[in-house]
Design a protein around this motif. Structure first.
Motif, short mmCIF file in Angstrom:
data_model
loop_
_atom_site.label_atom_id
_atom_site.label_comp_id
_atom_site.label_asym_id
_atom_site.label_seq_id
_atom_site.Cartn_x
_atom_site.Cartn_y
_atom_site.Cartn_z
N VAL A 1 26.80 52.24 38.48
CA VAL A 1 27.59 52.81 37.39
C VAL A 1 28.72 51.87 36.99
O VAL A 1 28.94 51.62 35.80
CB VAL A 1 28.13 54.20 37.79
CG1 VAL A 1 29.06 54.73 36.71
CG2 VAL A 1 26.98 55.15 38.01
N THR A 2 29.43 51.32 37.96
CA THR A 2 30.55 50.43 37.61
C THR A 2 30.03 49.20 36.87
O THR A 2 30.65 48.73 35.92
CB THR A 2 31.34 49.97 38.85
OG1 THR A 2 30.43 49.45 39.82
CG2 THR A 2 32.14 51.09 39.45
N LEU B 1 40.26 41.44 32.12
CA LEU B 1 40.83 42.18 33.24
C LEU B 1 40.02 43.44 33.52
O LEU B 1 39.71 43.77 34.67
CB LEU B 1 42.27 42.57 32.93
CG LEU B 1 43.34 41.57 33.34
CD1 LEU B 1 44.72 42.12 32.99
CD2 LEU B 1 43.26 41.32 34.85
N MET B 2 39.70 44.17 32.44
CA MET B 2 38.99 45.45 32.63
C MET B 2 37.59 45.21 33.20
O MET B 2 37.18 45.88 34.16
CB MET B 2 38.90 46.20 31.30
CG MET B 2 40.25 46.77 30.88
SD MET B 2 40.26 47.42 29.19
CE MET B 2 39.34 48.91 29.38
N THR B 3 36.85 44.25 32.64
CA THR B 3 35.49 44.04 33.14
C THR B 3 35.53 43.43 34.55
O THR B 3 34.72 43.77 35.39
CB THR B 3 34.69 43.11 32.22
OG1 THR B 3 35.41 41.91 32.02
CG2 THR B 3 34.42 43.76 30.89
N PHE B 4 36.51 42.54 34.78
CA PHE B 4 36.58 41.92 36.10
C PHE B 4 36.83 42.97 37.17
O PHE B 4 36.22 42.94 38.25
CB PHE B 4 37.68 40.86 36.14
CG PHE B 4 37.78 40.17 37.46
CD1 PHE B 4 36.91 39.15 37.79
CD2 PHE B 4 38.73 40.57 38.40
CE1 PHE B 4 36.98 38.52 39.02
CE2 PHE B 4 38.80 39.96 39.63
CZ PHE B 4 37.93 38.93 39.95
N THR B 5 37.73 43.93 36.87
CA THR B 5 37.99 44.99 37.85
C THR B 5 36.69 45.72 38.18
O THR B 5 36.38 45.97 39.35
CB THR B 5 39.01 45.99 37.27
OG1 THR B 5 40.09 45.25 36.73
CG2 THR B 5 39.50 46.93 38.33
N MET B 6 35.95 46.06 37.13
CA MET B 6 34.68 46.78 37.34
C MET B 6 33.71 45.94 38.16
O MET B 6 33.08 46.43 39.10
CB MET B 6 34.05 47.11 35.99
CG MET B 6 34.75 48.24 35.27
SD MET B 6 34.57 49.74 36.25
CE MET B 6 35.95 50.67 35.70
#
Lengths: 313, 255, 289
Positions: free
Chosen positions: A226-227, A292-297
């Motif tokens: 999911v992530t 940042l958002m995609t890297f966190t995921m």
């Protein structure tokens, strides 16, 4: 290189072996070349970080953090400039949430079916067929969302605008569904059979075995799926650019037009934007936020996958 | 010390995989131009020992080695030794026949020379015939040298692998349970072959089959828990074992 | 014991059957959507699809516009991307599989590749714009586009090549080393010949993804209205997805038809490259001993 050649000549075989072409300088050279190929990936990462950082820092010398994070308006291309990122973030989150709420149930059901019910032949056919969905170019999905799905949605819900978040969100959900089903199926498949047998031995039905034992045991793999899919939805560009509109509204109403971070980057770069201008730097600042958002995921995904492998699942 | 009757001297050989010590300090002198068998229960370190001789042991990431192994006079773990060149003098035949699937029978025999760039075209045919002849396979395959090696029977494949090792012209041939994947008839062919080869090669064969050791070897070594328990003439070791553990093993009390 | 317990289990069977149907719907819904999509595009676009459309150049009049520069641009891009990404990708994969072992560097590279595979393509576009177009001075050229796409597909090429390398049995590597091969001789003569069909198939499939990429090309400055085909790596260019995107953004209905027809060409191109990869694999597999 000379040293290596010399040591090769001094080696065991010299008495009986004429002119061996053994581990000389050539070997080391090849290994180094191959290493360079692999290291290019690290250089790419550094390049991405450097480019984003450099332009983003220039951006924040002209625009303050509070203008960026504490404003609800995004109009960097107008005379009256506002740089509040939230309309873009809300557009991105809205389309992504719609996509996941389509992809998660479909993907998980498909994964459970493939892992727990289907025979090997069904699986061998269905899995690659589903993955075809992920191979269709996104521009094609964008066209389909705009020309096919949006008019149908409008027929049922007249409030839906020509550009809206719902239609690209739904299509994106279909696109990322095989990602969820494929990775989840791997995780479910890896659950040891003893667990299933243990549950059956206690008199559990097949369904309760699946939902009480198998899915929980594969939880980290499923969550990783999911992530990963969320990251893909956040970064998806063309579908939302074509069918989502280009209006940075701070809204969570899926019927109206929105603008995602990715769509904004595209709409600016369609024109000719000279280096060093605030418009040019804006797309890098938005790009940093996106990264940042995609890297966190992705980071969470990697962590989860590693931990699920660590448990031998 | 090194002497002309012995090809290999192992001194205090210790080996590990990660933290697990496999060999506990083995001393052994392997006679030249004879067949030496190594027997012992599974996990006793016999395969690891011969893989130390041609430095295949160190190919595993977590492997570690201590001690000294002399080939003739030279320490094979010396800092100036290239393991690649060492392996050309100390060949190896593996448990499962593993001919290269993308190559024909002929190319399999020549593989070692071709891959290391040492093949003279004019000699190729002679080498193929000689090596396959030594491996007692020439008669069976001489009309289909162009066919894939994978098409042969298991026993033929293993003899092809022996021919492949011989083509490199090694001095020592290490064999790691070469018959364990073969049927009795194929096994007999390989055993016959060993008695011919011993005239020109020093052979070390790991086997879990004690009958095989008595049939093929001049000397036999018994390994247990990473130690060399007993080493002597094959006949006397099997008839009058000096150590009670050897006796227990060869009479089938364990293992 | 247990005589009074009902062991027919009708209730749980019914629930299971319902669940079964639900699962099939979950699979059939996306698949039928794929069929509808293809059919819809084909119906919309078939009217425009003729030789004049393929060989035509952009025009302000929808019915006279064609895709020739875009089609050639796409072929240039895919060819260059493959030339760049396939050798480097295979090289990286060979390093990680055959040399890297469990070293910390290899572990770090591996993690890095996994992360890169998840970076959105539009970010690669930003990298290409700043680095290839401006810093390296390539301008908005075919080469700048291909370099960007090559970085984009590189992680997938590496991952798929590693999978192919892993199918080579370990025993064969040992056999080669046992014959006195150096590591590179072993790789060159034993491992690569065996893994090559798998590697190439995977690499071609990975590179074919570049065909559909739109966002990075918009960022590196693919031009829409272009009346010539690329003549060299430093030429300005356009590509099929760019042309389609341009037509989709037009208000006139005629251009929508063009977009659909362009999509048909795009999908057919994609399909034929995938077909080549699969035929290649089958060809090698039949020759395999």
């Amino acid at each position: 290189m000379l040293d290596a050649t010399a040591s090769a000549l001094r080696t065991v075989g010299t008495e009986s072996e004429p002119a061996p072409r053994a581990a000389g300088g050539g070997e080391k050279l090849i290994e180094t070349l191959l290493l360079l190929c692999a290291v290019l990936s690290i250089i790419t990462t550094i390049g991405v970080l450097a480019v984003l950082l450099f332009e983003t820092v220039s951006f924040f010398t002209k625009v303050s953090f509070s203008q960026f994070f504490a404003d609800a308006k995004w109009t960097p291309l107008f005379a009256n400039k506002h740089f509040g990122i939230w309309p873009l973030v809300s557009g991105t989150l809205l389309t992504s949430v719609i996509a996941i709420s389509v992809a998660l149930p479909l993907g998980l059901m498909a994964a459970i079916y493939l892992s727990e019910f289907a025979g090997p032949r069904t699986r061998a056919f269905v899995k690659p067929t589903l993955e075809l969905l992920a191979g269709v170019p996104t521009i094609v999905y964008g066209y389909f969302a705009l020309v096919f799905l949006t008019p149908i949605l409008q027929a049922f819900m007249p409030q839906v605008e020509a550009f809206n978040a719902l239609s690209p969100g739904l299509i994106m959900g279909i696109m990322i569904m095989p990602m969820i089903s494929s990775l989840s199926e791997d995780a479910l498949h890896a659950v040891p059979n003893e667990l299933r047998e243990g549950a059956y031995g206690l008199g559990a039905s097949k369904l309760s075995t699946i939902f009480r034992v198998v899915v929980p045991a594969a939880k980290s793999g499923v969550v990783a799926a999911v992530t990963l899919a969320v990251s893909r939805a956040i970064g998806e560009t063309m579908i939302v650019t074509i069918a989502g509109g280009a209006q940075p509204n701070f809204t969570f109403d899926p019927r109206g037009a929105v603008e995602t971070m990715t769509a904004f980057i595209i709409s600016v770069s369609k024109g000719d934007t000279p280096t060093g201008t605030i418009e040019y730097q804006t797309i890098f600042a938005v790009g940093s936020m996106l990264f940042l958002m995609t890297f966190t995921m992705n980071f969470i995904t990697q962590r989860l996958l590693r931990s699920s492998r660590g448990k031998g699942l | 010390m090194a002497d002309s009757a012995h090809k290999i001297h192992a001194r205090q050989v210790k080996a590990w995989f990660a933290d697990k010590q496999i060999l506990q300090g083995v001393d052994m002198a392997i006679p030249k131009n004879q067949v030496t068998a190594i027997i012992g229960p599974s996990g006793c370190g016999k395969s690891t020992f011969i893989r130390c001789i041609n430095r295949m042991h160190e190919l595993v990431d977590v492997a570690r080695f201590e001690g000294e192994i002399l080939l003739d006079e030279q320490d094979v773990y010396g800092s100036d030794v290239d393991p690649v060149l060492l392996r050309r003098r100390v060949g190896m035949v593996f448990q499962k026949p593993n001919p290269f699937p993308t190559m024909s029978i002929r190319d399999n025999v020549l593989a070692g020379l071709k891959m290391t760039g040492r093949l003279k075209k004019s000699e190729a045919d002679a080498i193929v015939e000689r090596s396959l002849g030594k491996a007692a396979l020439w008669g069976e395959v001489k009309d289909r040298l162009k066919e894939p090696g994978g098409g042969l029977s298991g026993g033929q494949q293993q003899r092809l692998c022996i021919a492949r090792s011989l083509a490199v012209d090694p001095e020592v041939l290490l064999m790691d349970e070469p018959c364990s994947a073969l049927d009795p008839i194929a096994t007999a062919r390989i055993e016959d072959l060993l008695s011919d080869l011993r005239q020109n090669y020093t052979i070390v064969i790991v086997t879990h089959n004690m009958q095989q050791a008595t049939r093929v070897s001049d000397k036999t070594a018994f390994f247990l828990h990473g130690e060399l328990i007993e080493f002597g003439e094959t006949d006397s070791l099997f008839t009058h074992p000096a150590d009670s553990r050897t006796e227990d093993y060869i009479t089938g009390k364990f293992g | 014991m247990g005589q009074s317990v009902d062991i027919c289990g009708c209730r749980s069977k019914l629930g299971e059957r319902l669940f079964h149907v639900g699962c099939w719907l979950a699979i059939l819904l996306p698949l039928s959507m794929l069929i509808v999509l293809v059919a819809d595009v084909a119906i919309d676009g078939i009217g425009r699809l003729d030789w004049g459309f393929i060989k035509g150049y952009p025009s302000r009049r929808a019915h006279r516009a064609g895709i020739w520069p875009a089609f050639c641009g796409t072929l240039w891009l895919v060819g260059l991307t493959g030339l760049l990404a396939i050798p480097i990708g295979i090289g990286g994969a060979v390093y990680l599989e055959e040399y890297g072992g469990n070293s910390r560097l290899a572990g770090f590279i591996e993690l890095n590749i996994a992360n890169l595979a998840g970076v959105p393509s539009v970010i690669y576009g930003l990298l290409g714009l700043e680095f290839f177009v401006r810093v390296a001075g390539l301008g908005s050229s075919v080469l700048a586009g291909a370099c960007t796409l090559a970085l984009l597909v590189l992680p997938i090429v590496i991952i798929s090549s590693r999978e192919a390398l892993r199918t080579v049995p370990h025993g064969l590597r040992e056999a080669a080393l046992g014959l006195g091969c150096t590591p590179w001789q072993m790789i060159r003569k034993v491992v690569l010949p065996m893994a090559l069909p798998g590697i190439l198939t995977g690499a071609i499939l990975s590179v074919s993804r570049a065909i559909g990429e739109t966002a990075p090309l918009i960022l590196v400055g693919a031009v829409v209205f272009i009346t010539f085909t690329p003549e060299g790596v430093d030429s300005q260019f356009t590509a099929l997805p760019i042309q389609i995107f341009n037509w989709v953004s037009m208000p006139q209905k005629g251009f929508m038809e063009n977009a659909a027809a362009g999509i048909v060409v795009l999908l057919l191109t994609l399909l034929s490259i995938n077909l080549v990869a699969i035929l290649l694999r089958n060809h090698f597999q039949r020759r395999r001993y």
